[in-house]
Design a protein around this motif. Structure first.
Motif, mmCIF file in Angstrom:
data_model
loop_
_atom_site.group_PDB
_atom_site.id
_atom_site.type_symbol
_atom_site.label_atom_id
_atom_site.label_comp_id
_atom_site.label_asym_id
_atom_site.label_seq_id
_atom_site.Cartn_x
_atom_site.Cartn_y
_atom_site.Cartn_z
ATOM 1 N N LYS A 21 -2.553 15.122 11.867
ATOM 2 C CA LYS A 21 -0.880 14.440 12.297
ATOM 3 C C LYS A 21 0.135 15.315 11.993
ATOM 4 N N PRO A 22 1.094 15.039 12.824
ATOM 5 C CA PRO A 22 2.154 15.853 12.683
ATOM 6 C C PRO A 22 3.191 15.646 11.503
ATOM 7 N N ILE A 23 2.958 14.496 10.726
ATOM 8 C CA ILE A 23 3.590 14.392 9.582
ATOM 9 C C ILE A 23 2.710 14.806 8.167
ATOM 10 N N TYR A 24 1.892 15.644 8.386
ATOM 11 C CA TYR A 24 0.984 16.050 7.357
ATOM 12 C C TYR A 24 1.647 16.613 6.108
ATOM 13 N N ASN A 25 1.470 16.368 4.817
ATOM 14 C CA ASN A 25 2.000 17.001 3.796
ATOM 15 C C ASN A 25 1.303 17.137 2.599
ATOM 16 N N PRO A 26 0.909 18.397 2.134
ATOM 17 C CA PRO A 26 -0.131 18.405 1.281
ATOM 18 C C PRO A 26 -0.036 17.534 0.093
ATOM 19 N N ALA A 27 1.093 17.035 -0.405
ATOM 20 C CA ALA A 27 1.219 16.080 -1.445
ATOM 21 C C ALA A 27 1.244 14.719 -1.095
ATOM 22 N N ALA A 28 1.172 14.292 0.044
ATOM 23 C CA ALA A 28 1.031 12.790 0.222
ATOM 24 C C ALA A 28 -0.371 12.806 0.991
ATOM 25 N N ASP A 29 -0.572 11.463 0.722
ATOM 26 C CA ASP A 29 -2.022 10.928 1.182
ATOM 27 C C ASP A 29 -2.048 10.345 2.540
ATOM 28 N N CYS A 30 -1.851 10.825 3.541
ATOM 29 C CA CYS A 30 -1.776 10.224 4.769
ATOM 30 C C CYS A 30 -2.923 10.434 5.720
ATOM 31 N N GLY A 31 -4.055 10.459 5.255
ATOM 32 C CA GLY A 31 -5.228 10.682 6.111
ATOM 33 C C GLY A 31 -5.763 9.392 6.467
ATOM 34 N N ASP A 32 -6.881 9.470 7.305
ATOM 35 C CA ASP A 32 -7.301 8.093 7.995
ATOM 36 C C ASP A 32 -8.899 7.905 7.443
ATOM 37 N N TYR A 33 -9.346 6.987 7.855
ATOM 38 C CA TYR A 33 -10.654 6.316 7.609
ATOM 39 C C TYR A 33 -11.686 7.019 8.152
ATOM 40 N N VAL A 34 -12.702 7.639 8.108
ATOM 41 C CA VAL A 34 -14.051 8.116 8.497
ATOM 42 C C VAL A 34 -15.288 7.230 8.315
ATOM 43 N N VAL A 35 -15.894 6.895 9.264
ATOM 44 C CA VAL A 35 -17.116 6.324 9.539
ATOM 45 C C VAL A 35 -17.957 7.152 9.940
ATOM 46 N N VAL A 36 -19.155 7.411 9.250
ATOM 47 C CA VAL A 36 -20.099 8.354 9.629
ATOM 48 C C VAL A 36 -21.475 7.371 9.793
ATOM 49 N N ILE A 37 -21.967 7.525 11.021
ATOM 50 C CA ILE A 37 -23.254 6.960 11.135
ATOM 51 C C ILE A 37 -24.254 7.691 11.557
ATOM 52 N N ASN A 38 -25.634 7.570 11.558
ATOM 53 C CA ASN A 38 -26.708 8.256 11.554
ATOM 54 C C ASN A 38 -26.645 9.607 10.679
ATOM 55 N N ALA A 39 -26.387 9.459 9.553
ATOM 56 C CA ALA A 39 -26.438 10.441 8.574
ATOM 57 C C ALA A 39 -28.126 11.227 8.406
ATOM 58 N N ARG A 40 -28.945 10.256 8.673
ATOM 59 C CA ARG A 40 -30.281 10.758 8.584
ATOM 60 C C ARG A 40 -30.842 11.886 9.749
ATOM 61 N N ASP A 41 -30.051 11.830 10.744
ATOM 62 C CA ASP A 41 -30.235 12.840 11.907
ATOM 63 C C ASP A 41 -29.219 14.014 11.602
ATOM 64 N N VAL A 42 -28.553 14.194 10.662
ATOM 65 C CA VAL A 42 -27.813 15.533 10.524
ATOM 66 C C VAL A 42 -28.615 16.920 10.622
ATOM 67 N N LYS A 43 -28.211 17.763 11.235
ATOM 68 C CA LYS A 43 -28.959 19.244 11.201
ATOM 69 C C LYS A 43 -28.365 20.233 10.128
ATOM 70 N N VAL A 44 -29.189 20.991 9.758
ATOM 71 C CA VAL A 44 -28.683 22.336 9.049
ATOM 72 C C VAL A 44 -29.149 23.356 9.789
ATOM 73 N N THR A 45 -28.452 24.631 9.772
ATOM 74 C CA THR A 45 -28.863 26.135 10.369
ATOM 75 C C THR A 45 -29.755 26.602 9.462
ATOM 76 N N GLY A 46 -30.451 27.532 9.866
ATOM 77 C CA GLY A 46 -31.192 28.587 8.905
ATOM 78 C C GLY A 46 -32.418 28.010 8.376
#
Length: 153
Positions: A42-67
């Motif tokens: 966001k253009p209003i980002y400030n490290p001291a302010a909590d201005c982030g968004d919600y994140v919903v992650v689906i299909n966590a069972r199918d995440v990949k790792v490398t190596g």
């Protein structure tokens, strides 16, 4: 003296992002999620302010790792007592609680300050594609590009 121009309430409004973890690499996906939770997109980002968004992650069972991380990565925790070190391999944690893997990865990528716990409260991870927040979703991360969309029904 500076004055704010425009409606800053709209800038601080929390959007809901949907991330499909199927086939995505754990580390790269987690860093993008951490950035969204902090509000750095966001253009209003400030490290001291909590201005982030919600994140919903689906299909966590199918995440990949490398190596060889699937066989070699180990999660540690300690009870505080002598000999209280507990080890959990990635493969076993993936069987028991795949959403915890994404939560631990994002937790480690957020800044270590007082805002970390409130940012983690806005991360909602589900092992499969069913979740109760379909009406809230305003952005979908598809092919690593955020796209505006209407609510999914």
């Amino acid at each position: 003296m500076s004055t704010g121009i425009g409606n800053t309430a709209l800038a601080y409004a929390r959007l809901w992002h949907l991330v499909d973890a199927k086939g995505q690499v754990l580390g790269r996906m987690s860093s993008r999620i951490a950035t969204t939770l902090m509000g750095k997109h966001k253009p209003i980002y400030n490290p001291a302010a909590d201005c982030g968004d919600y994140v919903v992650v689906i299909n966590a069972r199918d995440v990949k790792v490398t190596g060889n991380k699937f066989d070699q990565k180990v999660y540690y925790r300690h009870s505080g007592y002598p000999g209280g070190l507990k080890e959990t391999p990635y493969s076993r944690l993936m069987e028991r609680n795949p959403s915890e893997i994404i939560r631990k990865a994002v937790y480690g990528m957020l800044p270590k300050n007082r805002l970390r716990s409130s940012r983690m409260d806005r991360l909602l991870v589900f092992a499969d594609d069913k979740h109760p927040y379909k009406a809230n979703i305003t952005k979908i991360y598809d092919n690593k590009i955020p796209q505006a969309c209407s609510p999914i029904e």
